[in-house]
Write an enzyme that holds these catalytic residues in place. Sequence first.
Site, PDB file in Angstrom:
ATOM      1  CG  HIS A 268      -1.941   1.141   1.154  1.00 11.91           C
ATOM      2  ND1 HIS A 268      -3.012   1.229   2.012  1.00 11.91           N
ATOM      3  CD2 HIS A 268      -2.028   2.237   0.348  1.00 11.91           C
ATOM      4  CE1 HIS A 268      -3.716   2.324   1.735  1.00 11.91           C
ATOM      5  NE2 HIS A 268      -3.132   2.950   0.732  1.00 11.91           N
TER       6      HIS A 268
ATOM      7  CD  GLU B 290       0.330   5.288  -1.287  1.00 17.24           C
ATOM      8  OE1 GLU B 290       1.109   5.316  -0.316  1.00 17.24           O
ATOM      9  OE2 GLU B 290      -0.900   5.454  -1.176  1.00 17.24           O
TER      10      GLU B 290
ATOM     11  CG  HIS C 265       2.461   8.733   1.939  1.00 13.95           C
ATOM     12  ND1 HIS C 265       2.044   9.132   3.189  1.00 13.95           N
ATOM     13  CD2 HIS C 265       1.365   8.184   1.340  1.00 13.95           C
ATOM     14  CE1 HIS C 265       0.764   8.837   3.354  1.00 13.95           C
ATOM     15  NE2 HIS C 265       0.326   8.253   2.246  1.00 13.95           N
TER      16      HIS C 265
END
Length: 224
Positions: free
Chosen positions: A59, A113, A117
């Site tokens: 993930h 992502e 992040h």
Amino acid sequence: MRSAASVRLPILFLLAAVSSTQAYDFFYFVLQWPGSYCDTKQSCCYPTSGKPEVDFGIHGLWPNNNDGSYPSNCDSRKPFDESKVRGLLSSLHSEWPTLACPSNDGTNFWAHEWEKHGTCAESVFDEYRYFKTALDLKTQLNLLQSLQSAGIQPDGGSYSLMSIKNAIEESVGYAPYIECNGDKSGNSQLYQVYLCVDSSGSQLIECPIFPRGKCGSQIEFPSF
């Protein structure tokens, strides 16, 4: 001749830039069980490359702080550039698949992502190294094998939460956090596994803090 202050100023700006992109203490490395993603009222869609393998998928690799806060969307000047990970695309499709609907090739997932992040760890990773590090961690762990070796199979059966935690900790050496979701009937099931990685992204560590949430004492491990 430039004054000493004028020489120091760019250095101070550089240090400020570095600190702003590494304002975190560790990473959560999060692996998702596809059977639990799909066994919900929302359901799922297989990626355009086809049904993923029966295995945990990545993930994300998420910078986090010891107090539970986390940075996000740290550098809008560095949007996801697929050309920078072209050599990883085959691995990304197999190890970091998307199950979101409508069916797609995963690019939007990876872009999310990286931009949310990955950009917050630019002092450690460029885009390529961010994804490569996560892929290497996935290879190192092999959570499904760890669970199966302890007799915990993705067969729709119910297993104690403690037995799942113990099986993973015995295999990888560190206690995981288990996130659950609910199946179509509302039963608690194994959804995601969180492990912690040091701020350099080089090794697993004990988690300084776990996310909030809870599972039942018995949870299902659905098939996929």
